[in-house]
Design a protein around this motif. Structure first.
Motif, mmCIF file in Angstrom:
data_model
loop_
_atom_site.group_PDB
_atom_site.id
_atom_site.type_symbol
_atom_site.label_atom_id
_atom_site.label_comp_id
_atom_site.label_asym_id
_atom_site.label_seq_id
_atom_site.Cartn_x
_atom_site.Cartn_y
_atom_site.Cartn_z
ATOM 1 N N SER B 72 0.886 -1.256 -0.019
ATOM 2 C CA SER B 72 -0.301 -0.141 -0.166
ATOM 3 C C SER B 72 0.666 1.774 0.044
ATOM 4 C CB SER B 72 -0.847 0.044 1.241
ATOM 5 O OG SER B 72 -1.893 -1.208 1.246
ATOM 6 N N ASP B 201 -5.633 -0.435 -4.795
ATOM 7 C CA ASP B 201 -5.526 -0.901 -2.766
ATOM 8 C C ASP B 201 -6.554 -2.197 -2.789
ATOM 9 O OD1 ASP B 201 -4.422 -2.020 -1.136
ATOM 10 O OD2 ASP B 201 -4.030 0.113 -0.353
ATOM 11 N N GLU B 202 -5.935 -3.805 -3.368
ATOM 12 C CA GLU B 202 -6.855 -4.338 -2.437
ATOM 13 C C GLU B 202 -8.478 -4.337 -3.080
ATOM 14 O OE1 GLU B 202 -6.127 -6.371 0.744
ATOM 15 O OE2 GLU B 202 -4.126 -5.378 1.042
HETATM 16 MG MG MG Z 1 -2.432 -2.008 2.588
#
Ligand code: MG
Ligand code: ATP
Lengths: 321, 280, 291
Positions: B72, B201-202
């Protein structure tokens, strides 16, 4: 061309403008926040400025002088300081046990169905304006005190100097009682917050020892929360010291120092409320300003102590729950 | 800046070319991000160590690695989102299409309009309708043109494969949608400002398998026009929808290769341990 | 010796019964306290309705106070005056309070915030009469007249710390992810704060403002030497203006029965105004802000 090699879009010009706006918005917010610091300085400064005449004339003796005589332009703060402290003390003696007990009742015992209505009622009590308590005090509370409670106190506890002497109704005790009613909500709600923050583990540990309900409260809750509850009481004291209208309407407004709680009294806030617009001489007005400064000083100290106590308490407890 | 260092931005490669999966080893990819010796600190704690990587244009690049390895952090460095946190510090260079994104005087907001971002947990603005959610980026960046707004609204909702589901109730609150729809709404919101790059991000970690499949499908479509960088914990997902994969470990880029290569014959033993699930 | 202390350490049956009884009595006392604490509210409301309702008529809302000794008249000017003063107070207290709250929630560092919060809490504890004196010295003396402005400023300054603290609190409840989403769209920070964060926290901010307004609506002390009161309509904000609490006070301490009756009526109206505001607040805060 913009940095990324594309024709400059209207959006990127807007960005330039918005950076400027961002800066100004920030400065505006900063200014508003700093207003708070400015306000406290303003309050201190205006009061100080207002009382320089009296300060110069009487000096520190102002605090110890017990005569208040506008006719001969002699002013002393002692009766008012006395009245303020005594009426607030009475209020605390009544309100702290009641408020803490109510807070304990609400957190430790009351069934869910009762809890919310009681809390609502107490919040509404907090919303009643001072002047309405004063009105009610004049026409309902005072007659009842004069005709029932005070005579009874007089006959049972009359051997004490506090409960001797003539009964007028309007009195230091009436002032204390009305202030007690007014600070009950804040003492109750702050104590409740603090008692609620006592970790359940503490209670369970006490129960595991075979303690009764009251013992659990004493051992686990009160011993853990007493600092915070003390803070709540000090906060209540801060409010009591500054209560104006209701007190003015029931305390009798006589600048005397008497041992009897049945005798009329006068507080710093009440004398300001009553005499400020009637102050005929500059020195008179200046003396009233000095009373205001004294009141501000006392309440500031008390409030700072209360905030510090509540802060350290919540700081140490929030991590655990 | 010298004109020749900028690359023209195409409106998108021809569909036929883009849908076809990239053959491994192909090197003709133009770099979108050119990152070299990039390090980043949170206060005194270093979270990225000397990362050097080139991220190709119009490709999907997956970033994988164990929790806390800096995925991240790296992603957020790509659009300077980390600057939101006080006390962060970076070193090294990070270029987008040849332009230094950390150049003094370049506004972070400007960078973020070029580099859009979709978050792990869908976060449509709760006070806004579907329409407002999609258009908020444009409107707050000063675009008033009604026709353009309408065009972008439909365009980005179509692009995020949400148009057919919401076209009849664009005035409903954005938060009234299902979890998967909300995430696609967030993608539409990011696309509406027409970024060059989309960072994710995910994006599927909070979604059920069906909604995940839809987003993955959508990522395939997005590649036609955008450069996509996606962080994922799910190695099947990385394998399914990315062209290239970067493996991070302890704040370092360990290996970066075509996805097929990285998953089938990783060069580094740590990568192999991770992709075969024998890690930690 | 050791056998003795062993026996003492074990509570006897009668001791246990005693402990249980103590516990029951204390429990009952606490319930009683709760009842006692609530009693004043019911008593006050009971007398407000009993004494006030009968004096509430059409004239009360439409007429000016009658001169001393005459029966009848109303508090029309005081009711309007209270609303005017509240409007001015809000015009001062809301922007400064909300912007200050924005600073605390969005910009301020830990140290600065601690100092400002602490000062705000201390300011909240300053007696309201002190505000009256301060504004008297600040606005009444230089302009040589009591005025509606002065009253509005006094109430407005009192509102600032209250509004600031609640605004900060509710803005901090807005999840960070909304701010990030805004930043990722390249939106300017001030627009994110105004359009996204404040709008999301709006309900809480309105609640805080209403609570602050309800609190200053009943304030008398800060108005005594600022707004002063007025038995007639004020045509100008630089004239003294009447307010319900002021009128209630001066009627309550007057020697006339009819004025006492009106004081009750005024108190009933003021109380209703405050209770309705509290009710609205309660309704607003029932649906908590989404998270
Ligand atoms: Mg992360
Ligand atoms: N705001 C911060 N302040 C200090 N340290 C941070 C901060 N954010 C992240 N870190 C640290 O930096 C490292 C990398 O964090 P990062 O969030 O980038 O990991 P990640 O790979 O995304 O993990 P995950 O898979 O759990 O999302 C971690 O060790 C983390 O503790």
């Amino acid at each position: 061309m913009d940095p990324l090699g594309r024709p400059r879009s209207p959006a990127s010009q807007a960005a330039r403008g918005s950076r400027w706006a961002d800066r100004n918005f920030y400065l505006l917010a900063l200014l508003a926040a700093l207003t708070i610091l400015g306000l406290i300085a303003l309050v201190g400064w205006e009061l100080y400025r207002g009382c320089h005449l009296a300060l110069a004339k009487f000096g520190p003796a102002f605090l110890a002088n017990s005569s208040w005589d506008p006719v001969s332009d002699v002013y002393g703060a002692l009766p008012f300081i006395f009245g303020t402290l005594v009426s607030s003390l009475i209020a605390l003696i009544i309100a702290v046990p009641l408020g803490v007990a109510t807070a304990l009742f609400l957190t430790e015992m009351a069934p869910q169905a009762i809890r919310q209505p009681v809390i609502t009622v107490i919040e509404m009590l907090a919303a009643v304006p001072s002047v309405i308590f004063g009105l009610w005090g004049i026409f309902v509370l005072i007659p009842w005190l004069r005709d029932h409670l005070f005579p009874w106190l007089h006959s049972t506890l009359g051997f004490l100097p506090f409960f001797s002497g003539p009964i007028y109704g309007v009195s230091m005790l009436a002032g204390g009682i009305i202030v007690a009613i007014m600070i009950l909500p804040i003492i109750t709600s702050v104590s409740r917050e603090i008692i609620r923050s006592v970790p359940n583990l503490q209670r369970e540990a006490a129960y595991a020892l075979g303690s009764t309900h009251w013992e659990v409260i004493r051992i686990a809750v009160l011993s853990y929360a007493h600092r915070g509850i003390f803070g709540a009481a000090v906060l209540g004291l801060g409010r009591a010291l500054g209560e104006t209208m209701a007190v003015t309407m029931v305390i009798g407004n006589r600048p005397e120092i008497s041992a009897s709680l049945f005798a009329p009294g006068y507080t710093l806030a009440s004398v300001i409320a009553n005499e400020f617009t009637e102050a005929t001489s500059d020195l008179y007005l200046s003396a009233l300003f000095e009373l205001g400064l004294v009141l501000l000083g006392i309440t500031l100290i008390v409030n700072v102590i209360a905030q510090l106590m509540l802060r350290t308490f919540s700081g140490s407890s929030t991590g655990k729950t | 800046m010298p004109e020749n260092s900028t690359l023209p931005i195409e409106s998108g490669p021809a569909p036929a070319e883009a849908i076809k999966p990239q053959s491994p080893g192909q090197t003709a990819d133009a770099p979108a991000f050119d990152v070299s010796n990039f390090s980043l600190w949170y206060g005194t704690r270093q979270a990225l160590h000397d990362v050097t990587i080139q991220i190709s244009k119009n490709r999907v690049t997956a970033i994988i690695g164990p929790s806390g390895c800096g995925k991240s952090t790296f992603l957020r460095a790509l659009n300077r989102m980390h600057e939101v946190m006080p006390g962060t510090r970076m070193q090294g260079s990070l270029k987008l299409f040849g332009e230094d994104l950390y150049r003094p005087g370049l506004d972070a907001a400007e960078v973020r309009r070029r580099v859009g971002m979709v978050f792990q947990k869908s976060n449509p603005f709760p006070t806004m309708s579907i329409r407002e959610n999609v258009l908020v980026g444009l409107k707050l960046n000063g675009i008033r043109d009604r026709a353009l707004l309408q065009e972008r609204l439909e365009g980005s909702l179509r692009m995020s494969a949400l148009w057919d589901e919401v076209k009849d109730h664009l005035n409903r609150p954005g938060v009234s949608l299902s979890g998967g729809q909300q995430q696609r709404l967030c993608i539409a919101r990011a696309l509406a400002v027409e970024p060059d790059v989309l960072l994710m991000d995910e994006p599927c970690s909070a979604l059920d398998p069906l909604a995940t499949a839809r987003i993955e499908e959508l990522i395939q479509q997005l590649r036609l026009r955008y450069t996509v960088v996606i962080v994922t914990h799910n190695m099947q997902q990385a394998a399914r929808c990315s062209d290239r994969t970067a493996f991070f470990y302890l704040g370092r880029l360990i290996e970066y290769a075509d996805t097929r290569v990285l998953f089938t014959s990783p060069a580094n033993p740590q990568t192999e341990a991770y992709v075969s699930g024998r890690f930690g | 010796m050791s056998a003795d202390s062993y026996n003492q350490a074990r509570p006897s049956i009668s001791q246990q019964a005693r402990r249980r009884w103590v516990s029951r009595i204390v429990t009952a006392l606490m319930g009683l306290s709760a009842l006692l604490v609530m009693t004043p509210l019911f008593l006050v409301l009971y007398f407000l309705i009993r004494e006030g309702a009968s004096a509430l008529d059409w004239h009360f809302f439409t007429q000016l106070p009658k001169p001393t000794g005459e029966v009848g008249g109303g508090m029309a000017n005081a009711i309007v005056g209270t609303l005017v003063l509240l409007g001015m107070a809000a015009a001062i207290g809301v922007p400064i309070g909300v912007m200050g709250g924005v600073y605390l929630a969005e910009y301020g560092g830990e140290r600065t915030n601690d100092v400002i919060r602490f000062t705000a809490d201390v300011l909240n504890g300053i007696p309201s009469i002190v505000w009256g004196m301060v504004v008297y010295a600040m606005l009444v003396v230089p302009f040589k007249t009591f005025s509606a402005y002065a009253g509005g400023v006094a109430l407005g300054l009192m509102m600032v710390p209250m509004v600031m603290r609640t605004t900060e609190e509710v803005m901090l409840l807005v999840p960070q992810s909304y701010r990030e989403a805004g930043l990722a769209l390249g939106i300017a920070r001030w627009k994110i704060i105004t359009v996204i964060v404040i709008r999301t926290a709006m309900r809480g901010i309105v609640t805080g403002v209403l609570i602050a307004l309800a609190r200053v609506a009943g304030e008398t002390a800060p108005l005594l030497f600022t707004a002063l009161g007025n038995n007639f309509w004020s045509h100008n904000l630089s004239e003294p203006i009447s307010a319900l609490p002021l009128q209630i006070f001066s009627y309550a301490i007057s020697p006339y029965d009819d004025w006492h009756r009106q004081a009750w009526a005024g108190a009933l109206v003021l109380m209703l105004l405050i209770l309705v505001t509290n009710l609205v607040v309660r309704m607003l805060s029932r649906g908590r802000p989404q998270s």
